[in-house]
Design an enzyme around this catalytic site. Structure first.
Site, mmCIF file in Angstrom:
data_model
loop_
_atom_site.group_PDB
_atom_site.id
_atom_site.type_symbol
_atom_site.label_atom_id
_atom_site.label_comp_id
_atom_site.label_asym_id
_atom_site.label_seq_id
_atom_site.Cartn_x
_atom_site.Cartn_y
_atom_site.Cartn_z
ATOM 1 N N ASP A 45 98.120 43.952 57.861
ATOM 2 C CA ASP A 45 98.744 43.725 58.157
ATOM 3 C C ASP A 45 98.329 42.630 58.798
ATOM 4 O O ASP A 45 98.994 42.274 59.763
ATOM 5 C CB ASP A 45 99.998 44.153 59.478
ATOM 6 N N GLU A 204 109.564 46.302 53.429
ATOM 7 C CA GLU A 204 109.335 46.153 55.594
ATOM 8 C C GLU A 204 108.664 44.753 55.231
ATOM 9 O O GLU A 204 108.666 43.864 54.121
ATOM 10 C CB GLU A 204 108.793 46.483 55.831
#
Length: 326
Positions: A45, A204
């Site tokens: 991420d 997401e």
């Protein structure tokens, strides 16, 4: 030399040249030997940013099933290829009173001569503030900025975007995308004014950039544990939408040995129309959705402003910035 011999030699020459061309082509599209990750170890991420002529990456610390990390770190680089670990910048058990675990997917923005760090903690979104991009960051609220359960889907994966006029927006959400305009203090917002929507394929990791007056909302599709995990985008003339998905223009997806390539961020080299994307992939070898590694690659636009597919097998070259640009 007979006619048949001449024909045979021509056929042989054609075959040899054909095999040679095939070998060169096979080498050029080798999908078995991916470049090394940007950061050593398992990090996911990644949020990439640039401040004061230096690049920074803010990742999730990976390597635990269920993503049970408790700390956030920061990495810095002068050229995008050589990275220094700046250490822990936020430690949930030490620095927060409302969450101790599941430190995920941060983002950062600067305004008011401060640095604002938005992050996921135990499926809430928090904000921390510092005077430097390397911290230390402090919790100014003593509670989440966006609490879990506020809306449908999970309250994770924040992305802070500051527009040219100084207006700041926070994007987030798994299952649906949410966006709200942040107040001038950057640590509060009117939750009654949240806009929620779900582009086709959205799962997401929303991320927003602006180029030549056009807003690009990017996101990850599929689940991060799925080898098909990938990145798509939509465009709008407003940071709040409506957004039109770019069909036939995937930003990034795995290929060959590269699997699960997604949950990205993008940075522009100051003063240049030059863009780079940071993302994670399954660790090579033997990685999965809990053991991922961070990569950085060049990202290009075509003449019509479409984002070209990123080459996950590219060889990143050191980047030089213009002196004095921030």
């Amino acid at each position: 030399m007979s006619y048949s011999t001449s024909i045979l030699r021509k056929i042989t020459t054609t075959l040899v040249l054909g095999f040679a061309a095939a070998a060169v082509n096979a080498q050029s599209i080798d999908t078995l030997h991916a470049p090394a990750p940007a950061l050593p170890g398992v990090y996911a991420d990644p949020n990439i940013a640039v401040f004061n002529n230096k690049f920074y990456i803010y990742p999730t610390t990976d390597g635990t099933e269920g993503w049970q990390s408790t700390q956030f770190s920061c990495w810095s680089s002068a050229n995008l290829t050589d990275w220094k670990n700046e250490g822990v910048i936020l430690d949930l058990p030490v620095d927060l009173t409302w969450a101790k675990v599941r430190a995920w997917a941060p983002t950062i923005a600067t305004k008011n001569n401060k640095y604002y760090y938005y992050y996921t903690a135990d499926v809430n979104i928090g904000v921390a503030v510092a005077d430097k991009p390397t911290g230390p960051f402090k919790d100014p609220l003593g509670k989440p900025l966006i609490r879990r359960g506020l809306l449908g889907g999970q309250m994770i994966d924040p992305m802070a975007f500051v527009d040219d006029d100084g207006s700041a927006y926070l994007y987030w959400g798994q299952g649906q995308c949410n966006v709200v305009k942040l107040n001038a203090d950057m640590i509060s917002c009117d939750t009654s004014k949240i806009t929620s929507f779900k582009p086709e394929g959205y799962n997401e990791g929303p991320f927003m950039i602006k180029r030549k007056g056009l807003y690009y909302l990017m996101w990850s599709e599929y689940d991060t544990r799925d080898p098909r995990y990938s990145i798509a985008y939509a465009t709008s003339k407003s940071p709040l939408g409506p957004f039109v998905k770019a069909v036939g223009h995937p930003v990034l997806k795995g290929k060959g040995v590269v699997k699960g390539a997604g949950h990205h961020s993008v940075v522009q080299v100051p003063g240049k129309d030059e863009w780079y994307i940071a993302y994670h992939r399954f660790k090579i070898p033997d990685g999965n959705g809990y053991n991922r590694e961070t990569c950085v690659e060049r990202m290009y636009f075509d003449a019509d402003g479409n984002i070209k597919p990123v080459d996950v097998f590219g060889k990143l070259k050191p980047v030089k910035m213009k002196a004095g640009k921030k």
